[in-house]
Design a protein around this motif. Structure first.
Motif, PDB file in Angstrom:
ATOM      1  N   HIS A  91     -14.204  -5.072 -22.383  1.00 46.25           N
ATOM      2  CA  HIS A  91     -15.268  -5.599 -21.539  1.00 46.25           C
ATOM      3  C   HIS A  91     -14.767  -6.756 -20.687  1.00 46.25           C
ATOM      4  O   HIS A  91     -13.957  -7.562 -21.144  1.00 46.25           O
ATOM      5  N   GLY A  92     -15.288  -6.828 -19.468  1.00 47.16           N
ATOM      6  CA  GLY A  92     -14.929  -7.922 -18.588  1.00 47.16           C
ATOM      7  C   GLY A  92     -15.845  -7.969 -17.386  1.00 47.16           C
ATOM      8  O   GLY A  92     -16.860  -7.256 -17.337  1.00 47.16           O
ATOM      9  N   ARG A  93     -15.472  -8.830 -16.434  1.00 42.36           N
ATOM     10  CA  ARG A  93     -16.275  -8.995 -15.216  1.00 42.36           C
ATOM     11  C   ARG A  93     -15.352  -8.968 -14.005  1.00 42.36           C
ATOM     12  O   ARG A  93     -14.223  -9.447 -14.079  1.00 42.36           O
ATOM     13  N   VAL A  94     -15.865  -8.424 -12.922  1.00 44.66           N
ATOM     14  CA  VAL A  94     -15.077  -8.321 -11.695  1.00 44.66           C
ATOM     15  C   VAL A  94     -14.779  -9.722 -11.181  1.00 44.66           C
ATOM     16  O   VAL A  94     -15.689 -10.508 -10.918  1.00 44.66           O
ATOM     17  N   PHE A  95     -13.470 -10.015 -11.059  1.00 42.85           N
ATOM     18  CA  PHE A  95     -13.033 -11.310 -10.533  1.00 42.85           C
ATOM     19  C   PHE A  95     -12.827 -11.214  -9.025  1.00 42.85           C
ATOM     20  O   PHE A  95     -13.216 -12.097  -8.277  1.00 42.85           O
ATOM     21  N   THR A  96     -12.200 -10.128  -8.575  1.00 44.40           N
ATOM     22  CA  THR A  96     -12.032  -9.853  -7.147  1.00 44.40           C
ATOM     23  C   THR A  96     -11.623  -8.399  -6.984  1.00 44.40           C
ATOM     24  O   THR A  96     -11.403  -7.702  -7.973  1.00 44.40           O
ATOM     25  N   TRP A  97     -11.524  -7.940  -5.737  1.00 43.29           N
ATOM     26  CA  TRP A  97     -11.103  -6.566  -5.490  1.00 43.29           C
ATOM     27  C   TRP A  97     -10.611  -6.439  -4.066  1.00 43.29           C
ATOM     28  O   TRP A  97     -10.835  -7.325  -3.229  1.00 43.29           O
ATOM     29  N   THR A  98      -9.948  -5.318  -3.812  1.00 42.61           N
ATOM     30  CA  THR A  98      -9.566  -4.950  -2.462  1.00 42.61           C
ATOM     31  C   THR A  98      -9.926  -3.480  -2.262  1.00 42.61           C
ATOM     32  O   THR A  98      -9.870  -2.693  -3.209  1.00 42.61           O
ATOM     33  N   VAL A  99     -10.309  -3.148  -1.055  1.00 38.62           N
ATOM     34  CA  VAL A  99     -10.648  -1.764  -0.733  1.00 38.62           C
ATOM     35  C   VAL A  99      -9.536  -1.201   0.144  1.00 38.62           C
ATOM     36  O   VAL A  99      -9.181  -1.793   1.165  1.00 38.62           O
ATOM     37  N   THR A 100      -8.980  -0.079  -0.292  1.00 41.96           N
ATOM     38  CA  THR A 100      -7.889   0.567   0.432  1.00 41.96           C
ATOM     39  C   THR A 100      -8.454   1.665   1.325  1.00 41.96           C
ATOM     40  O   THR A 100      -9.196   2.529   0.863  1.00 41.96           O
ATOM     41  N   HIS A 101      -8.087   1.586   2.610  1.00 43.81           N
ATOM     42  CA  HIS A 101      -8.503   2.606   3.568  1.00 43.81           C
ATOM     43  C   HIS A 101      -7.327   3.477   3.997  1.00 43.81           C
ATOM     44  O   HIS A 101      -7.517   4.504   4.626  1.00 43.81           O
ATOM     45  N   ARG A 102      -6.090   3.002   3.683  1.00 40.19           N
ATOM     46  CA  ARG A 102      -4.876   3.733   4.064  1.00 40.19           C
ATOM     47  C   ARG A 102      -3.944   3.689   2.863  1.00 40.19           C
ATOM     48  O   ARG A 102      -3.374   2.635   2.555  1.00 40.19           O
ATOM     49  N   PRO A 103      -3.774   4.799   2.149  1.00 45.67           N
ATOM     50  CA  PRO A 103      -3.052   4.759   0.868  1.00 45.67           C
ATOM     51  C   PRO A 103      -1.544   4.630   1.026  1.00 45.67           C
ATOM     52  O   PRO A 103      -0.948   5.211   1.933  1.00 45.67           O
ATOM     53  N   ILE A 104      -0.936   3.865   0.125  1.00 49.05           N
ATOM     54  CA  ILE A 104       0.521   3.803   0.042  1.00 49.05           C
ATOM     55  C   ILE A 104       1.021   5.074  -0.632  1.00 49.05           C
ATOM     56  O   ILE A 104       2.008   5.655  -0.218  1.00 49.05           O
ATOM     57  N   ASP A 105       0.316   5.520  -1.676  1.00 47.53           N
ATOM     58  CA  ASP A 105       0.672   6.741  -2.400  1.00 47.53           C
ATOM     59  C   ASP A 105      -0.192   7.874  -1.839  1.00 47.53           C
ATOM     60  O   ASP A 105      -1.411   7.855  -1.981  1.00 47.53           O
ATOM     61  N   PRO A 106       0.430   8.894  -1.216  1.00 51.50           N
ATOM     62  CA  PRO A 106      -0.356   9.991  -0.628  1.00 51.50           C
ATOM     63  C   PRO A 106      -1.200  10.749  -1.649  1.00 51.50           C
ATOM     64  O   PRO A 106      -2.170  11.418  -1.262  1.00 51.50           O
ATOM     65  N   ALA A 107      -0.885  10.605  -2.936  1.00 51.89           N
ATOM     66  CA  ALA A 107      -1.673  11.281  -3.968  1.00 51.89           C
ATOM     67  C   ALA A 107      -3.110  10.772  -3.999  1.00 51.89           C
ATOM     68  O   ALA A 107      -3.989  11.416  -4.558  1.00 51.89           O
ATOM     69  N   PHE A 108      -3.363   9.608  -3.397  1.00 47.54           N
ATOM     70  CA  PHE A 108      -4.705   9.023  -3.392  1.00 47.54           C
ATOM     71  C   PHE A 108      -5.422   9.237  -2.056  1.00 47.54           C
ATOM     72  O   PHE A 108      -6.520   8.735  -1.855  1.00 47.54           O
ATOM     73  N   SER A 109      -4.823   9.978  -1.142  1.00 50.07           N
ATOM     74  CA  SER A 109      -5.389  10.106   0.204  1.00 50.07           C
ATOM     75  C   SER A 109      -6.739  10.816   0.215  1.00 50.07           C
ATOM     76  O   SER A 109      -7.533  10.620   1.133  1.00 50.07           O
ATOM     77  N   GLY A 110      -7.037  11.613  -0.807  1.00 53.32           N
ATOM     78  CA  GLY A 110      -8.314  12.300  -0.852  1.00 53.32           C
ATOM     79  C   GLY A 110      -9.452  11.453  -1.375  1.00 53.32           C
ATOM     80  O   GLY A 110     -10.588  11.931  -1.460  1.00 53.32           O
ATOM     81  N   GLU A 111      -9.185  10.214  -1.746  1.00 57.21           N
ATOM     82  CA  GLU A 111     -10.213   9.367  -2.369  1.00 57.21           C
ATOM     83  C   GLU A 111     -10.609   8.170  -1.521  1.00 57.21           C
ATOM     84  O   GLU A 111     -11.248   7.250  -2.013  1.00 57.21           O
ATOM     85  N   LEU A 112     -10.209   8.142  -0.300  1.00 57.67           N
ATOM     86  CA  LEU A 112     -10.449   6.973   0.549  1.00 57.67           C
ATOM     87  C   LEU A 112     -11.922   6.840   0.926  1.00 57.67           C
ATOM     88  O   LEU A 112     -12.573   7.857   1.132  1.00 57.67           O
ATOM     89  N   PRO A 113     -12.410   5.625   1.055  1.00 59.63           N
ATOM     90  CA  PRO A 113     -11.774   4.400   0.608  1.00 59.63           C
ATOM     91  C   PRO A 113     -11.924   4.249  -0.907  1.00 59.63           C
ATOM     92  O   PRO A 113     -12.881   4.733  -1.488  1.00 59.63           O
ATOM     93  N   TYR A 114     -10.963   3.578  -1.543  1.00 59.23           N
ATOM     94  CA  TYR A 114     -11.085   3.300  -2.975  1.00 59.23           C
ATOM     95  C   TYR A 114     -10.832   1.819  -3.225  1.00 59.23           C
ATOM     96  O   TYR A 114     -10.190   1.145  -2.415  1.00 59.23           O
ATOM     97  N   ALA A 115     -11.336   1.338  -4.351  1.00 57.02           N
ATOM     98  CA  ALA A 115     -11.228  -0.087  -4.673  1.00 57.02           C
ATOM     99  C   ALA A 115     -10.302  -0.289  -5.863  1.00 57.02           C
ATOM    100  O   ALA A 115     -10.329   0.487  -6.814  1.00 57.02           O
ATOM    101  N   VAL A 116      -9.480  -1.317  -5.767  1.00 58.01           N
ATOM    102  CA  VAL A 116      -8.653  -1.777  -6.882  1.00 58.01           C
ATOM    103  C   VAL A 116      -9.206  -3.134  -7.289  1.00 58.01           C
ATOM    104  O   VAL A 116      -9.371  -4.023  -6.451  1.00 58.01           O
ATOM    105  N   LEU A 117      -9.504  -3.254  -8.577  1.00 57.84           N
ATOM    106  CA  LEU A 117     -10.171  -4.450  -9.091  1.00 57.84           C
ATOM    107  C   LEU A 117      -9.219  -5.369  -9.832  1.00 57.84           C
ATOM    108  O   LEU A 117      -8.266  -4.906 -10.458  1.00 57.84           O
TER     109      LEU A 117
END
Ligand SMILES: [Zn+2]
Length: 138
Positions: A65-91
């Motif tokens: 358990h925890g709480r969101v401290f910050t995040w970034t939203v990716t609109h252009r993936p570094i790894d092409p394996a994630f290109s189908g999930e845009l935009p996605y958030a890394v917390l």
């Protein structure tokens, strides 16, 4: 449960980083190092305690358990394996135990995120030595 991402880059299986991911893979739970001498939790993995300098530790399961401290939203993936999930958030999530851990967002759209949102970890086992850390609203 987890989106298919063929060809994605897996975490390193080397050193303390490898121990972190192998333990998550073996147990399906998020484990962090805890100092044997002063009980301080720490992450990312390292050989000595930042509080007391001890080199003795154990890997202990967290509450997840925890709480969101910050995040970034990716609109252009570094790894092409994630290109189908845009935009996605890394917390960055501050766990109840104290350390902050990076993971992917599941369960809600990035636009619905808010600071201090209560989340719970979900471990995606991908091999005997690798797992991905995700968080979803609690
Ligand atoms: Zn310590």
């Amino acid at each position: 449960m987890f989106p298919e991402r063929p060809g994605r880059v897996l975490p390193s299986a080397l050193g303390l980083n490898g121990e972190f991911y192998a333990r998550a893979s073996a147990t399906g739970r998020l484990h962090l190092q805890q100092c044997f001498d002063c009980s301080a939790w720490r992450h990312p993995p390292r050989f000595r305690c930042a509080r007391c300098g001890s080199s003795a530790w154990t890997w202990e399961p967290t509450s997840g358990h925890g709480r969101v401290f910050t995040w970034t939203v990716t609109h252009r993936p570094i790894d092409p394996a994630f290109s189908g999930e845009l935009p996605y958030a890394v917390l960055v999530v501050e766990l109840d135990e104290g350390p902050r851990v990076v993971g992917n967002l599941l369960g809600i759209e990035p636009a619905a995120l808010s600071l201090d949102l209560a989340v719970i970890v979900e471990i995606e086992v991908v091999s005997p030595t690798a797992a991905f850390v995700h968080f979803r609203p609690a």
